[in-house]
Design an enzyme around this catalytic site. Structure first.
Site, PDB file in Angstrom:
ATOM      1  N   GLY A  93       3.813   1.906  -7.024  1.00  0.00           N
ATOM      2  CA  GLY A  93       2.808   1.167  -7.806  1.00  0.00           C
ATOM      3  C   GLY A  93       1.855   2.122  -8.529  1.00  0.00           C
ATOM      4  N   ARG A 112      -5.898  -0.450 -12.052  1.00  0.00           N
ATOM      5  CA  ARG A 112      -7.320  -0.800 -11.918  1.00  0.00           C
ATOM      6  C   ARG A 112      -8.158   0.318 -11.295  1.00  0.00           C
ATOM      7  NH1 ARG A 112      -7.175  -6.397  -9.008  1.00  0.00           N
ATOM      8  NH2 ARG A 112      -5.025  -5.797  -8.592  1.00  0.00           N
ATOM      9  N   LYS A 126      -1.862   5.454  -7.442  1.00  0.00           N
ATOM     10  CA  LYS A 126      -2.753   4.832  -6.458  1.00  0.00           C
ATOM     11  C   LYS A 126      -2.649   5.456  -5.065  1.00  0.00           C
ATOM     12  CE  LYS A 126      -3.638   0.221  -4.639  1.00  0.00           C
ATOM     13  NZ  LYS A 126      -3.237  -1.168  -4.847  1.00  0.00           N
ATOM     14  N   THR A 171       8.806  -5.201  -4.484  1.00  0.00           N
ATOM     15  CA  THR A 171       8.963  -4.409  -3.264  1.00  0.00           C
ATOM     16  C   THR A 171      10.419  -4.352  -2.787  1.00  0.00           C
ATOM     17  OG1 THR A 171       8.220  -6.421  -2.122  1.00  0.00           O
ATOM     18  CG2 THR A 171       6.612  -4.677  -2.393  1.00  0.00           C
ATOM     19  N   ASN A 214       1.112 -11.108   6.037  1.00  0.00           N
ATOM     20  CA  ASN A 214       2.055  -9.994   6.069  1.00  0.00           C
ATOM     21  C   ASN A 214       1.301  -8.704   5.766  1.00  0.00           C
ATOM     22  OD1 ASN A 214       4.145  -8.203   5.636  1.00  0.00           O
ATOM     23  ND2 ASN A 214       4.703  -9.063   3.633  1.00  0.00           N
ATOM     24  N   ASN A 218      -7.610  -2.013  -4.497  1.00  0.00           N
ATOM     25  CA  ASN A 218      -7.069  -2.192  -5.838  1.00  0.00           C
ATOM     26  C   ASN A 218      -7.898  -1.479  -6.893  1.00  0.00           C
ATOM     27  OD1 ASN A 218      -4.910  -3.844  -5.072  1.00  0.00           O
ATOM     28  ND2 ASN A 218      -6.323  -5.566  -4.843  1.00  0.00           N
ATOM     29  N   ASN A 223     -29.184  45.933  11.240  1.00  0.00           N
ATOM     30  CA  ASN A 223     -30.268  45.128  10.683  1.00  0.00           C
ATOM     31  C   ASN A 223     -30.337  45.330   9.177  1.00  0.00           C
ATOM     32  OD1 ASN A 223     -32.893  43.519  11.306  1.00  0.00           O
ATOM     33  ND2 ASN A 223     -33.433  45.085   9.800  1.00  0.00           N
ATOM     34  N   ALA A 264     -35.852  51.775   2.099  1.00  0.00           N
ATOM     35  CA  ALA A 264     -36.023  50.632   1.200  1.00  0.00           C
ATOM     36  C   ALA A 264     -35.841  51.089  -0.243  1.00  0.00           C
ATOM     37  CB  ALA A 264     -37.397  50.016   1.392  1.00  0.00           C
ATOM     38  N   ARG A 315     -35.178  57.732  -4.239  1.00  0.00           N
ATOM     39  CA  ARG A 315     -36.305  57.111  -4.935  1.00  0.00           C
ATOM     40  C   ARG A 315     -36.875  58.094  -5.923  1.00  0.00           C
ATOM     41  NH1 ARG A 315     -39.654  55.271   0.274  1.00  0.00           N
ATOM     42  NH2 ARG A 315     -38.185  53.689   0.932  1.00  0.00           N
TER      43      ARG A 315
HETATM   44  C1  UD1 Z   1       2.859  -7.187  -0.667  1.00  0.00           C
HETATM   45  C2  UD1 Z   1       3.656  -8.258   0.045  1.00  0.00           C
HETATM   46  C3  UD1 Z   1       2.704  -9.234   0.707  1.00  0.00           C
HETATM   47  C4  UD1 Z   1       1.790  -8.501   1.653  1.00  0.00           C
HETATM   48  C5  UD1 Z   1       1.082  -7.353   0.937  1.00  0.00           C
HETATM   49  C6  UD1 Z   1       0.340  -6.493   1.909  1.00  0.00           C
HETATM   50  C7  UD1 Z   1       5.688  -8.547  -1.263  1.00  0.00           C
HETATM   51  C8  UD1 Z   1       6.396  -9.398  -2.233  1.00  0.00           C
HETATM   52  N1  UD1 Z   1       4.478  -8.948  -0.896  1.00  0.00           N
HETATM   53  O1  UD1 Z   1       2.155  -7.828  -1.693  1.00  0.00           O
HETATM   54  O2  UD1 Z   1       3.425 -10.216   1.402  1.00  0.00           O
HETATM   55  O3  UD1 Z   1       0.873  -9.365   2.222  1.00  0.00           O
HETATM   56  O4  UD1 Z   1       2.027  -6.509   0.263  1.00  0.00           O
HETATM   57  O5  UD1 Z   1      -0.423  -5.556   1.200  1.00  0.00           O
HETATM   58  O6  UD1 Z   1       6.212  -7.562  -0.819  1.00  0.00           O
HETATM   59  N2  UD1 Z   1       5.574  -1.162  -4.782  1.00  0.00           N
HETATM   60  C9  UD1 Z   1       6.575  -0.375  -5.294  1.00  0.00           C
HETATM   61  N3  UD1 Z   1       7.348  -0.851  -6.288  1.00  0.00           N
HETATM   62  C10 UD1 Z   1       7.201  -2.088  -6.811  1.00  0.00           C
HETATM   63  C11 UD1 Z   1       6.169  -2.908  -6.295  1.00  0.00           C
HETATM   64  C12 UD1 Z   1       5.384  -2.415  -5.263  1.00  0.00           C
HETATM   65  O7  UD1 Z   1       6.748   0.758  -4.843  1.00  0.00           O
HETATM   66  O8  UD1 Z   1       7.963  -2.447  -7.700  1.00  0.00           O
HETATM   67  C13 UD1 Z   1       4.738  -0.644  -3.695  1.00  0.00           C
HETATM   68  C14 UD1 Z   1       3.283  -0.504  -4.063  1.00  0.00           C
HETATM   69  O9  UD1 Z   1       3.022   0.811  -4.517  1.00  0.00           O
HETATM   70  C15 UD1 Z   1       2.579  -0.782  -2.756  1.00  0.00           C
HETATM   71  C16 UD1 Z   1       3.506  -1.701  -2.011  1.00  0.00           C
HETATM   72  O10 UD1 Z   1       4.763  -1.578  -2.637  1.00  0.00           O
HETATM   73  O11 UD1 Z   1       2.426   0.383  -1.996  1.00  0.00           O
HETATM   74  C17 UD1 Z   1       3.044  -3.152  -2.056  1.00  0.00           C
HETATM   75  O12 UD1 Z   1       3.070  -3.582  -3.396  1.00  0.00           O
HETATM   76  P1  UD1 Z   1       1.997  -4.555  -4.005  1.00  0.00           P
HETATM   77  O13 UD1 Z   1       2.330  -4.792  -5.413  1.00  0.00           O
HETATM   78  O14 UD1 Z   1       0.631  -4.068  -3.695  1.00  0.00           O
HETATM   79  O15 UD1 Z   1       2.324  -5.869  -3.175  1.00  0.00           O
HETATM   80  P2  UD1 Z   1       1.386  -7.074  -2.882  1.00  0.00           P
HETATM   81  O16 UD1 Z   1       1.391  -7.974  -4.048  1.00  0.00           O
HETATM   82  O17 UD1 Z   1       0.088  -6.583  -2.394  1.00  0.00           O
HETATM   83 CA    CA Z   2      -1.115  -4.656  -2.265  1.00  0.00          CA
END
Ligand code: UD1
Ligand code: CA
Length: 462
Positions: free
Chosen positions: A14, A18, A25, A83, A175, A233, A380, A426, A443
């Site tokens: 990710g 933001r 991140k 994910t 989760n 975020n 000293n 000195a 000196r």
């Molecule tokens: C995800 C979970 C959610 C959980 C939450 C906890 C899913 C669909 N949802 O949501 O159930 O409660 O995490 O924080 O999994 N990432 C990638 N590649 C991607 C997308 C994400 O590497 O294509 C990584 C991000 O860098 C991050 C992690 O996966 O470290 C979670 O991704 P994020 O987009 O923050 O998921 P959430 O929407 O928060």
């Molecule tokens: Ca997240």
């Protein structure tokens, strides 16, 4: 319970737009440590050695951070498609470790700890789950995937915020983004994922249903540590994580018998002995060990230092240095890399020491620069002494024997040696070696012209 081969995948692709940062991140820091490195620490502490990290943009920066973890393999995810899609990028890694279980964690949830990971694994194996989701109950579940359970408590699935029904939105068990999977079962489920959801992403969370559809067990491990789900975020969120991390780390240090007074920031891994007091506005970082009964601060910055027992560091900046027992340093002192202060050394105000060894009980009380020097015991220094260690081309060393007396405002033009028990008067600029037990004095003759001021004024009037 049969232990099996363990591996881990950390999702770190990710970009975290933001955050408004040039860094991805997962490299944003919490208590001076990138979030990814917190997660790696937990994975390693849980005894998992085979680790894959899914990386996105800024691969160079991530590869650099992972340089200190040569055992991690990286897998690029060219596009952020969710994910599940992220985990699929490490299919080769999963194939390699097929006969075992794989832990999946988010690289941006720094407080997931090894105890939680291990407890979840225990449940995963005991209950013969194909997937165990690590969950927690939180006050405000907004934005997280909700855990939907069967009447008997079994896990039905995970529903994302945007896909929740009114009723599901009120579920407070969420989760964490951490899971244990039977690796082979995960490999079966991944190709079946689709992007039929509100975000049009391949959700890893959907594998729970797919695995169940294949007739296998899915379960959840509910941790009572709500922090495991926390991420950030934006910079405000990061500030909050920093606040929590500071409290967590300071609690741990306090529990070891250390007093922390006021705002103090101590990086994870720093060790501090009992009855030491840390005074306000002090930052202690890196590979630092501090002994017992010390007073550190106020207003001090200590990084990568070894500090003995009963040491005082008052308004000190110290880097890659070693301060032995009983030394008193400060206020307003800088110890630059590769400095050793032996036992009982006293360093006073506005003193800088660099790349030098200062012998036992030597005193450098005021306004002095000591660079590239080997100073004996019991020496000293008067006020305002300087080692002229740099001739414009190279650095040279100054050597001072035990019990020498370096008079106020002495300049020591290196390379130069002052013998044991020698004295410099000195104001002396020392350009030649001074033998032991001798006096070096350099000196101009002092002249006194009596009634000079009156004569001078009279001439001026005329
Ligand atoms: C995800 C979970 C959610 C959980 C939450 C906890 C899913 C669909 N949802 O949501 O159930 O409660 O995490 O924080 O999994 N990432 C990638 N590649 C991607 C997308 C994400 O590497 O294509 C990584 C991000 O860098 C991050 C992690 O996966 O470290 C979670 O991704 P994020 O987009 O923050 O998921 P959430 O929407 O928060
Ligand atoms: Ca997240």
């Amino acid at each position: 319970m049969s232990e099996s081969k363990k591996s881990a995948i950390i999702l770190a692709a990710g970009d975290g737009k933001r955050m408004k940062s040039k860094k991805p991140k997962v490299l944003m820091e919490v208590a001076f440590q990138p979030m990814l490195s917190w997660v790696l620490d937990s994975v390693k502490q849980a005894g998992i050695e085979k680790i894959a990290v899914i990386i996105g943009n800024n691969a160079e920066l991530l590869e650099k951070e992972l340089g200190s973890h040569p055992d991690c393999k990286t897998f690029p995810q060219a596009e952020r498609k969710g994910t599940g899609h992220a985990v699929l990028q490490a299919a080769a890694f999963l194939e390699e470790n097929k006969d075992g279980d794989v832990l999946v964690l988010c690289g941006d949830a720094p407080f997931m700890d090894s105890t939680t990971v291990n407890e979840a694994y225990k449940l995963h194996k005991e209950k013969n789950h194909a997937v165990t989701v690590i969950t927690a109950e939180v006050e405000n579940p907004f934005g997280y995937g909700r855990i939907v359970r069967e009447k008997d408590g079994g896990l039905l699935g995970i529903v994302e915020q945007k896909d929740c029904s009114e009723e599901q939105r009120s579920i407070r068990e969420i989760n964490s983004g951490g899971y244990w999977f039977n690796t082979a079962n995960l490999l079966e489920a991944l190709p079946l994922l689709t992007d039929e959801n509100a975000n049009r992403e391949y959700y890893l969370t959907r594998t729970v249903e797919l695995i169940r559809n294949n007739g296998r067990f899915a379960g959840a491990y509910k941790s009572d540590n709500g922090r495991i789900v926390l991420g950030a975020n934006d910079r405000r969120g990061l500030r909050e994580l920093n606040r929590i991390a500071t409290e967590m780390l300071n609690d741990e240090i306090s529990d070891g018998g250390v007093d922390i007074i006021g705002e103090v920031f101590i990086q994870k891994g720093v060790k501090i002995g009992q009855d030491t007091v840390i005074l306000p506005n002090t930052i202690i970082k890196g590979d630092t060990v501090i002994g017992e009964g010390c007073v550190i601060g106020p207003n001090s910055f200590i990084e990568d230092c070894k500090i003995g027992n009963e040491v005082t560091l008052n308004n000190v900046q110290a880097f890659e240095s070693c301060v032995e027992d009983g030394a008193k340093v400060g206020p307003f002192v800088q110890l630059r890399p590769n400095t050793t202060l032996k036992k009982g050394v006293k360093i006073g105000d506005f003193v800088e020491v660099k790349n030098s060894v200062i012998g036992e009980k030597t005193s450098i009380a005021h306004l002095t620069y000591i660079g590239d020097s080997d100073v004996g015991a019991g020496v000293n220094f008067g006020c305002g002494c300087v080692t002229a260690n740099y001739d414009g081309i190279a650095k040279h060393r100054t050597v001072i024997g035990d019990n020498a007396f370096i008079g106020c405002n002495t300049n020591l033009i290196a390379p130069v040696t002052v013998g044991e028990n020698a004295t410099t008067a000195a104001g002396t600029t020392v350009t030649k070696n001074v033998p032991a037990n001798s006096l070096a004095i350099e000196r101009g003759q002092m002249n006194v012209k009596e009634n000079w001021e009156k004569n001078f004024l009279r001439k001026k009037k005329k």
